[in-house]
Design a protein around this motif. Structure first.
Motif, mmCIF file in Angstrom:
data_model
loop_
_atom_site.group_PDB
_atom_site.id
_atom_site.type_symbol
_atom_site.label_atom_id
_atom_site.label_comp_id
_atom_site.label_asym_id
_atom_site.label_seq_id
_atom_site.Cartn_x
_atom_site.Cartn_y
_atom_site.Cartn_z
ATOM 1 N N SER A 92 47.513 -3.929 17.885
ATOM 2 C CA SER A 92 48.172 -3.342 16.709
ATOM 3 C C SER A 92 49.066 -4.338 15.978
ATOM 4 O O SER A 92 49.698 -3.972 14.997
ATOM 5 C CB SER A 92 49.007 -2.135 17.135
ATOM 6 N N ALA A 126 46.198 -4.455 1.626
ATOM 7 C CA ALA A 126 45.288 -4.385 2.776
ATOM 8 C C ALA A 126 45.668 -3.282 3.753
ATOM 9 O O ALA A 126 44.979 -3.090 4.751
ATOM 10 C CB ALA A 126 45.243 -5.732 3.495
ATOM 11 N N GLY A 127 46.787 -2.589 3.514
ATOM 12 C CA GLY A 127 47.151 -1.439 4.350
ATOM 13 C C GLY A 127 47.999 -1.782 5.552
ATOM 14 O O GLY A 127 47.996 -1.056 6.547
ATOM 15 N N ALA A 128 48.761 -2.903 5.495
ATOM 16 C CA ALA A 128 49.628 -3.257 6.612
ATOM 17 C C ALA A 128 50.684 -2.173 6.823
ATOM 18 O O ALA A 128 51.296 -1.694 5.880
ATOM 19 C CB ALA A 128 50.301 -4.605 6.364
ATOM 20 N N GLN A 129 50.902 -1.796 8.092
ATOM 21 C CA GLN A 129 51.871 -0.738 8.402
ATOM 22 C C GLN A 129 53.303 -1.242 8.282
ATOM 23 O O GLN A 129 54.164 -0.573 7.714
ATOM 24 C CB GLN A 129 51.621 -0.210 9.816
ATOM 25 N N ALA A 179 38.825 -7.975 4.918
ATOM 26 C CA ALA A 179 39.677 -7.042 4.169
ATOM 27 C C ALA A 179 40.359 -6.031 5.076
ATOM 28 O O ALA A 179 41.462 -5.572 4.786
ATOM 29 C CB ALA A 179 38.828 -6.328 3.111
ATOM 30 N N ASP A 180 39.709 -5.651 6.203
ATOM 31 C CA ASP A 180 40.287 -4.613 7.058
ATOM 32 C C ASP A 180 41.114 -5.169 8.208
ATOM 33 O O ASP A 180 41.533 -4.406 9.080
ATOM 34 C CB ASP A 180 39.163 -3.746 7.623
ATOM 35 N N GLU A 226 44.615 -3.532 8.145
ATOM 36 C CA GLU A 226 44.680 -2.084 7.954
ATOM 37 C C GLU A 226 45.402 -1.430 9.135
ATOM 38 O O GLU A 226 44.976 -1.495 10.283
ATOM 39 C CB GLU A 226 43.264 -1.512 7.824
ATOM 40 N N GLY A 227 46.541 -0.790 8.855
ATOM 41 C CA GLY A 227 47.298 -0.078 9.878
ATOM 42 C C GLY A 227 47.968 -0.982 10.894
ATOM 43 O O GLY A 227 48.464 -0.505 11.918
ATOM 44 N N LYS A 228 48.013 -2.302 10.640
ATOM 45 C CA LYS A 228 48.581 -3.243 11.615
ATOM 46 C C LYS A 228 50.034 -3.589 11.263
ATOM 47 O O LYS A 228 50.465 -3.454 10.117
ATOM 48 C CB LYS A 228 47.756 -4.532 11.657
#
Length: 927
Positions: A58, A92-95, A229-230, A233-235
């Motif tokens: 994660s 990119a959706g980084a948490q 790209a992913d 994501e959520g990391k």
């Protein structure tokens, strides 16, 4: 095994207790001196090395590594790059995004503003805060608080990135938090590890976690888009430096050296996996060993090997239990003291078996031999070159490194002056001539090797004495002076320092000044110009087609073009001119001009002639397109360097968006325009949330009977303070910053949702940007919008402009074929105004051509325009396409178009763009 008699047992017990007290005292001394701690850490490290725990997956570490420094070519890294990085990670959706980088001082206002705005957009950024020892001006022991500047703290949280250093100079623990500015702030490890307790205190890191398996990517790979790209994501992403030059590296167990950011990631992994270690079990381990020792002392066990074996097995069992506990629970068992107690007990048994004096004598002899052997080995294997010279000038000892460095064939007996550089020998003789030792001072000299290259040698000279037997009188002793030369080859360090100093001021590809070096030189030139009543012209220019050169020929040709251009600048202009490479395709320079001399444009034209001529590189003839923006220092304004750079950059930015000009001087209105553009860029990101955007619809009408056959959806922005903003203004902004992908998706969804509420099933047309094809997944965007809105795909007409065909890197045909397969149709918009080519029509699945309004403005008075419209209608008919004429404003135009055979028109004659509810009423009335 036989038990003792009662009297023997009492005596034995007294002796055992007395020896136990002595062992406890010795153990206390070892604990006080830190020896037991050192053994514990050695054993813990072995347990960690023998264990394995996978990472959670994660957390991703983003490295500012040596390759990033080499590619960027500048340190410190400009904050505009960090702003770009933050936007990419957020997109990119980084948490969570944590910067383990010092932002405690300001850079330039423009870059700081860009970074703070990027932080605010992301909304999940934390920045490093830490305390460090004061260096000057404060009392020794005081600490200085380093935390992000207030501009950044308005949008980001501070997190503590300090890590405690243990006595062995390694990192064993991490912080939950630390008091900063009067309040406890959470640490980066605790934040990333989702710790929910009080932010104070420490925990022991679990080095059995395979931190070398954690995701690590290079900064330049993220900036260049070479990362999947992913990946983020959520990391949770922690950004820090691993380049050796930046010195954010720490010694640690197991892995030897780790960057600070990786240590923060390890701390987070430790908390995430519920492995925040605690140290326990020391007293229990000691008690178990004491029990074994007392049982051993109270019984008879024959044979020394058996006795020693029992203690060895006890020590192994102790370690096995400690290892098993570590695997099951987050507990580090401190067994160092217990192992020393095992050793003491074994020594007692050996002494009782062999006799104390005999053992002491034997150990003394062994120790002396081992010490001599060890010292000789340490001396010979030293990383430094060590040479000992006596008063006669002879070498009495030389390490292996010294013999290799100076080519000494014989280790001893040769005269130092025969084999060593004269400077070293003179220093040694001077040290021998002094009666007492002096504090050694490191010095450096340059040595020429046999192949003609140069080496830089750092050395110190120390004076010492050794005691030997007197040659004059037997039994007496005398002291002999010795000079010890300790040398080190620092050539690599010197070259690295020179390289860093060069990179701090120069561009490595062109050897021109970089931005930092350029600004320093411009500041000096400004002072000179003003003293001499002259004016400074600051120019910025770009190679606008460098991307195409690189795409067609490769990066090496791009570098060669930049190098050749730099060479022409150096060779063709006087020494008063200075030149710099500010970026990959942007250069800058200065020229001295006389006030009122009108030299500015002729000088720039001269630069254009010199560097604008074609370049011949490895047989390839390469043409460059140049854009120039410049400003001349105004004596009344007294502009500083930053202002001149900003204003000339503004002029260049404006001219790069204008295909009809190549040179532009700064004008004060540009500042207002740029400020408005930046303001609108920031506000555009908020427009959707504030519900300031809306869709309006203009009818497409059948000219024959006036019936509405379709509606074109158009995006409008009514800003809460400024009011209505032209689409030509904000759409271009969205396309430049990439927001057009999200904006286009919003417009598509909104238009289809509103159109699905109309009573009449008319078609819907909507414009698509080139960037939606190049940077977005247009097929998924359209498909998802159809599914959400329920609007039939057969009634959706996507309008594409001819500019899309210029970029042949876009796989336009594949996307169009996929969308056509689900029912969508396509119109070629603004036909005839751009890069018109008949080859587009049969190659792509178009069903309509939209002819621009410019072709019918003079339709009633110009027969050539009518002929042109007729030709387009005939061509479209041949390709079985419908033609839509835009800009119909008069009935006369409509009648002519109808006579030419045109069926569908669009323009103010048939209706202006209106909101969805009003358009619904128009549709109902028309029905």
């Amino acid at each position: 095994m036989r038990f003792w008699t009662k009297a023997e047992l009492l005596t034995r017990m007294q002796n055992a207790l007395l020896i136990a007290i002595l062992m406890i005292a010795a153990l206390g001394i070892l604990r006080f001196s830190g020896v037991t701690d050192a053994l514990d850490r050695l054993l813990w490290e072995e347990r960690f090395s023998a264990s394995y725990r996978p990472v959670s997956g994660s957390i991703v570490v983003l490295d500012i590594d040596a390759r990033s420094l080499e590619k960027l070519g500048v340190w410190p890294i400009p904050r505009r790059i960090f702003a770009e990085l933050t936007d990419k990670l957020a997109a990119a959706g980084a948490q969570d995004i944590v910067f383990d980088i010092d932002f405690s001082s300001s850079s330039n206002p423009e870059d700081d503003t860009l970074f703070s705005e990027a932080i605010e957009r992301a909304g999940n950024v934390s920045l490093a805060a830490f305390r460090q020892a004061a260096t000057t001006g404060l009392v020794a022991g005081d600490e200085v608080l380093n935390q992000p500047i207030e501009q950044f703290l308005d949008a980001a949280w501070p997190v503590v990135v300090m890590v405690p250093v243990e006595k062995d100079s390694r990192i064993w623990r991490s912080l939950y938090g630390y008091p900063l500015a009067g309040s406890d702030e959470v640490s980066a490890a605790a934040l990333l590890g989702e710790f929910t307790g009080q932010p104070h205190g420490t925990f022991w890191l679990d080095y059995s976690i395979a931190i070398d398996e954690i995701g690590r990517v290079s900064l330049v790979d993220v900036l260049s888009g070479e990362v999947a790209a992913d990946l983020f994501e959520g990391k949770k992403v922690v950004i820090g430096a691993s380049a050796q030059e930046l010195r954010d590296l720490f010694p640690v167990p197991v892995h030897e050296i780790l960057p600070g950011a990786v240590i923060q990631a390890l701390g987070a992994e430790t908390i995430l996996q519920d492995r925040a270690l605690i140290v326990r079990g020391e007293l229990l381990a000691l008690a178990l060993v004491f029990v074994i020792y007392l049982l051993f002392m109270m019984t008879r066990v024959e044979g020394l090997p058996v006795k020693i074996l029992i203690f060895v097995l006890a020590a192994l069992a102790l370690e096995a239990a400690a290892y098993a506990i570590l695997q099951k629970t987050p507990v580090l068992v401190a067994t160092g003291s217990a192992h020393f107690l095992v050793i003491f007990a074994a020594i007692v048994i050996v002494l009782r078996e062999l006799g104390f004096h005999k053992v002491i004598s034997h150990l003394s002899q062994i120790g002396q031999r081992n010490s001599e052997r060890m010292l000789g080995q340490v001396f010979d294997d030293s990383f430094d070159a060590i040479i000992v010279v006596d008063r006669s000038g002879k070498i009495t000892a030389a390490s292996q490194i010294a013999r290799e460095l100076f080519g000494i064939r014989s280790q001893v007996g040769v005269y130092a002056r025969d084999v060593l550089p004269g400077e070293l020998v003179d220093e040694a003789i001077n040290a021998l001539a002094k009666s007492t030792a002096v504090r050694p001072i490191p010095k450096t000299f340059k040595m020429t090797t046999a192949d003609g290259s140069h080496q830089f040698i750092e050395y110190v000279v120390t004076r010492s004495e050794k005691t030997v037997a007197s040659k004059e009188k037997i039994g007496n002793q005398e002291n002999q002076a010795l000079a010890c030369l300790t040398c080190r080859d620092v050539t690599d360090e010197r070259e690295s320092a020179d390289q860093l100093a060069f990179l701090a001021k120069y561009d490595p590809v062109t050897t021109l000044l970089n931005r930092n070096g350029f600004e320093e030189e411009v500041a000096l030139q400004l002072e000179t110009a003003r003293k001499q009543s002259r004016r400074l012209c600051l120019i910025q220019f770009s190679i606008s087609n460098l991307d195409q050169i690189i795409a067609s020929l490769g990066y090496s040709y791009g570098d060669r073009v930049r190098q050749s251009l730099a060479m022409r600048l150096k060779n063709h202009f006087n020494q008063e001119s200075i030149w710099a490479a500010l970026g990959v395709d942007i250069f800058a320079g200065t020229l001295m001009v006389v006030p009122g001399g009108g030299q500015d444009l002729p000088l720039i034209e001269a630069i254009q002639r010199v560097i604008g001529e074609d370049y011949m590189i490895d047989g390839a003839r390469i043409s460059v397109r140049l854009d120039f923006g410049f400003i001349i220092d105004n004596a009344n304004e007294n502009f500083d360097v930053d202002t001149l750079m900003k204003k000339s950059g503004n002029a260049l930015s404006k001219i790069r968006r204008n295909d009809r000009m190549s040179v532009l001087a700064f004008h004060p209105d540009m500042d207002k325009a740029l400020q408005r553009r930046r303001y609108l860029e920031t506000e555009l990101f908020k427009a959707v949330v504030r519900d300031e955007l809306r869709m309006v619809y203009q009818p497409l009408v059948d000219i024959r009977d006036g019936s509405i056959v379709a509606a074109e959806a158009l995006l409008r922005w009514n800003h809460r303070k400024i009011g209505e903003i032209s689409p030509s203004e904000f759409i271009s902004i969205a396309e430049e910053n990439g927001y057009i992908v999200e904006l286009g998706a919003w417009a598509l969804n909104r238009a289809m949702k509103e159109a699905s509420t109309w009573n009449k099933p008319i078609n819907l047309s909507i414009n698509m940007s080139a960037m939606q094809f190049s940077r977005g997944d247009i097929v998924s965007t359209v498909t998802e919008a159809i599914e959400r809105s329920g609007f039939p795909a057969e009634r959706l007409d996507l309008e594409i402009t001819e500019t899309l065909f210029v970029d042949d890197t876009i796989d336009l045909k594949t996307s169009m074929e996929k969308l056509k397969s689900i029912g969508c149709s396509f119109s070629l918009d603004d036909f005839g105004t751009g890069y018109s080519s008949m080859g587009y029509l049969p190659k792509y699945p178009f069903s309509k051509i939209k002819l621009d309004r410019t072709f019918i403005e003079s339709l009633s008075i110009n027969k050539k325009d009518a002929a042109l419209v007729q030709a387009v209608l005939d061509m479209a008919s041949a390709y079985e396409m419908e033609t839509v004429i835009e800009g119909v404003e008069t009935q006369e135009q409509a009648d002519i178009l109808l006579s030419l055979g045109c069926r569908i028109g669009q323009g103010f004659l048939f209706g202006r763009p209106i909101d969805a509810p009003d358009f619904a009423l128009v549709v109902d009335d028309a029905a």
